[in-house]
Design a protein around this motif. Structure first.
Motif, PDB file in Angstrom:
ATOM      1  N   GLN A   1      42.309  46.383  45.104  1.00 50.89           N
ATOM      2  CA  GLN A   1      41.387  47.359  45.705  1.00 50.89           C
ATOM      3  C   GLN A   1      40.429  46.626  46.631  1.00 50.89           C
ATOM      4  O   GLN A   1      39.796  45.660  46.243  1.00 50.89           O
ATOM      5  CB  GLN A   1      40.616  48.075  44.606  1.00 50.89           C
ATOM      6  CG  GLN A   1      39.709  49.176  45.122  1.00 50.89           C
ATOM      7  CD  GLN A   1      38.996  49.899  43.992  1.00 50.89           C
ATOM      8  OE1 GLN A   1      39.133  49.529  42.827  1.00 50.89           O
ATOM      9  NE2 GLN A   1      38.250  50.914  44.323  1.00 50.89           N
ATOM     10  N   VAL A   2      40.321  47.101  47.861  1.00 56.91           N
ATOM     11  CA  VAL A   2      39.448  46.492  48.852  1.00 56.91           C
ATOM     12  C   VAL A   2      38.055  47.065  48.702  1.00 56.91           C
ATOM     13  O   VAL A   2      37.859  48.276  48.808  1.00 56.91           O
ATOM     14  CB  VAL A   2      39.999  46.760  50.260  1.00 56.91           C
ATOM     15  CG1 VAL A   2      39.031  46.243  51.301  1.00 56.91           C
ATOM     16  CG2 VAL A   2      41.371  46.113  50.428  1.00 56.91           C
ATOM     17  N   GLN A   3      37.099  46.208  48.440  1.00 51.51           N
ATOM     18  CA  GLN A   3      35.737  46.716  48.321  1.00 51.51           C
ATOM     19  C   GLN A   3      34.711  45.624  48.537  1.00 51.51           C
ATOM     20  O   GLN A   3      34.996  44.441  48.403  1.00 51.51           O
ATOM     21  CB  GLN A   3      35.512  47.374  46.961  1.00 51.51           C
ATOM     22  CG  GLN A   3      35.705  46.464  45.763  1.00 51.51           C
ATOM     23  CD  GLN A   3      35.440  47.209  44.459  1.00 51.51           C
ATOM     24  OE1 GLN A   3      34.912  48.316  44.432  1.00 51.51           O
ATOM     25  NE2 GLN A   3      35.796  46.588  43.344  1.00 51.51           N
ATOM     26  N   LEU A   4      33.507  46.079  48.867  1.00 51.95           N
ATOM     27  CA  LEU A   4      32.323  45.224  48.951  1.00 51.95           C
ATOM     28  C   LEU A   4      31.383  45.654  47.845  1.00 51.95           C
ATOM     29  O   LEU A   4      31.155  46.851  47.647  1.00 51.95           O
ATOM     30  CB  LEU A   4      31.635  45.393  50.306  1.00 51.95           C
ATOM     31  CG  LEU A   4      32.403  44.918  51.533  1.00 51.95           C
ATOM     32  CD1 LEU A   4      31.726  45.409  52.812  1.00 51.95           C
ATOM     33  CD2 LEU A   4      32.514  43.406  51.548  1.00 51.95           C
ATOM     34  N   LEU A  18      13.371  38.836  46.984  1.00 53.82           N
ATOM     35  CA  LEU A  18      14.635  39.162  46.334  1.00 53.82           C
ATOM     36  C   LEU A  18      15.758  38.574  47.171  1.00 53.82           C
ATOM     37  O   LEU A  18      15.622  38.442  48.396  1.00 53.82           O
ATOM     38  CB  LEU A  18      14.846  40.678  46.225  1.00 53.82           C
ATOM     39  CG  LEU A  18      14.078  41.458  45.167  1.00 53.82           C
ATOM     40  CD1 LEU A  18      14.326  42.949  45.346  1.00 53.82           C
ATOM     41  CD2 LEU A  18      14.471  41.014  43.766  1.00 53.82           C
ATOM     42  N   ARG A  19      16.856  38.244  46.502  1.00 54.10           N
ATOM     43  CA  ARG A  19      18.048  37.841  47.226  1.00 54.10           C
ATOM     44  C   ARG A  19      19.193  38.772  46.856  1.00 54.10           C
ATOM     45  O   ARG A  19      19.571  38.859  45.680  1.00 54.10           O
ATOM     46  CB  ARG A  19      18.450  36.397  46.927  1.00 54.10           C
ATOM     47  CG  ARG A  19      19.579  35.915  47.831  1.00 54.10           C
ATOM     48  CD  ARG A  19      19.957  34.467  47.616  1.00 54.10           C
ATOM     49  NE  ARG A  19      20.794  34.272  46.436  1.00 54.10           N
ATOM     50  CZ  ARG A  19      21.590  33.229  46.257  1.00 54.10           C
ATOM     51  NH1 ARG A  19      21.655  32.277  47.175  1.00 54.10           N
ATOM     52  NH2 ARG A  19      22.295  33.110  45.151  1.00 54.10           N
ATOM     53  N   LEU A  20      19.711  39.448  47.851  1.00 52.05           N
ATOM     54  CA  LEU A  20      20.848  40.335  47.659  1.00 52.05           C
ATOM     55  C   LEU A  20      22.143  39.581  47.931  1.00 52.05           C
ATOM     56  O   LEU A  20      22.193  38.709  48.798  1.00 52.05           O
ATOM     57  CB  LEU A  20      20.760  41.541  48.592  1.00 52.05           C
ATOM     58  CG  LEU A  20      19.471  42.363  48.531  1.00 52.05           C
ATOM     59  CD1 LEU A  20      19.596  43.568  49.460  1.00 52.05           C
ATOM     60  CD2 LEU A  20      19.141  42.784  47.124  1.00 52.05           C
ATOM     61  N   SER A  21      23.174  39.949  47.190  1.00 56.34           N
ATOM     62  CA  SER A  21      24.501  39.369  47.388  1.00 56.34           C
ATOM     63  C   SER A  21      25.491  40.479  47.717  1.00 56.34           C
ATOM     64  O   SER A  21      25.389  41.600  47.202  1.00 56.34           O
ATOM     65  CB  SER A  21      24.964  38.643  46.121  1.00 56.34           C
ATOM     66  OG  SER A  21      24.111  37.583  45.795  1.00 56.34           O
ATOM     67  N   CYS A  22      26.458  40.146  48.532  1.00 57.03           N
ATOM     68  CA  CYS A  22      27.534  41.064  48.898  1.00 57.03           C
ATOM     69  C   CYS A  22      28.835  40.298  48.716  1.00 57.03           C
ATOM     70  O   CYS A  22      29.096  39.336  49.455  1.00 57.03           O
ATOM     71  CB  CYS A  22      27.370  41.518  50.341  1.00 57.03           C
ATOM     72  SG  CYS A  22      28.747  42.454  51.011  1.00 57.03           S
ATOM     73  N   VAL A  23      29.604  40.696  47.723  1.00 55.15           N
ATOM     74  CA  VAL A  23      30.856  40.006  47.397  1.00 55.15           C
ATOM     75  C   VAL A  23      32.029  40.886  47.776  1.00 55.15           C
ATOM     76  O   VAL A  23      32.060  42.072  47.437  1.00 55.15           O
ATOM     77  CB  VAL A  23      30.911  39.654  45.900  1.00 55.15           C
ATOM     78  CG1 VAL A  23      32.222  38.941  45.578  1.00 55.15           C
ATOM     79  CG2 VAL A  23      29.730  38.786  45.515  1.00 55.15           C
ATOM     80  N   ALA A  24      32.987  40.293  48.469  1.00 54.56           N
ATOM     81  CA  ALA A  24      34.196  41.020  48.840  1.00 54.56           C
ATOM     82  C   ALA A  24      35.267  40.793  47.790  1.00 54.56           C
ATOM     83  O   ALA A  24      35.447  39.682  47.303  1.00 54.56           O
ATOM     84  CB  ALA A  24      34.709  40.557  50.195  1.00 54.56           C
ATOM     85  N   SER A  25      35.973  41.859  47.459  1.00 53.76           N
ATOM     86  CA  SER A  25      37.137  41.731  46.577  1.00 53.76           C
ATOM     87  C   SER A  25      38.305  42.444  47.212  1.00 53.76           C
ATOM     88  O   SER A  25      38.138  43.461  47.881  1.00 53.76           O
ATOM     89  CB  SER A  25      36.847  42.296  45.191  1.00 53.76           C
ATOM     90  OG  SER A  25      36.595  43.680  45.245  1.00 53.76           O
TER      91      SER A  25
END
Length: 121
Positions: A1-4, A18-25
């Motif tokens: 499944q393609v998602q962020l 704050l530190r935000l993270s964006c992980v791709a899968s």
């Protein structure tokens, strides 16, 4: 499944960070420019930072310039948004997205589900 998938949001006092993270899968981020956007209640979605896929060129609107920093670690398939000196007006749901880079802006294409950031005064 393609998602962020975004994470790192929360409640912080004004002046905090704050530190935000964006992980791709399901796909690799390497070929894509990535952006962070935010949307507060009753307003449209606005871009707060973008980073190119090639030379790491970044873009920020004046409202966050000098306070927010976008970065990417392709080996971790992750893009970060470091947010410092937060203000109550930064309160919003923050989204990451693959983007198309325009003239002084970026346009979201494929979106994550968002993470809430709340800054108390």
């Amino acid at each position: 499944q393609v998602q962020l998938v975004e994470s790192g949001g929360g409640l912080v006092q004004a002046g905090g960070s704050l530190r935000l993270s964006c992980v791709a899968s399901g796909f690799t981020l390497d070929p894509f420019a990535i952006g962070w956007f935010r949307q507060s209640r009753g307003t449209g979605r606005e871009g707060v930072s973008c980073i190119s896929n090639s030379n790491g060129t970044t873009w920020y609107p004046d409202s966050v310039k000098g306070r927010f920093t976008i970065s990417r670690v392709n080996a971790k398939n992750t893009v970060y948004l470091q947010m410092d000196s937060l203000k109550p007006e930064d309160t919003a749901v923050y989204y990451c997205a693959t983007v198309l880079l325009g003239e002084g802006n970026c346009i979201g294409v494929h979106w994550g589900q968002g993470t809430q950031v709340t800054v108390s005064s």
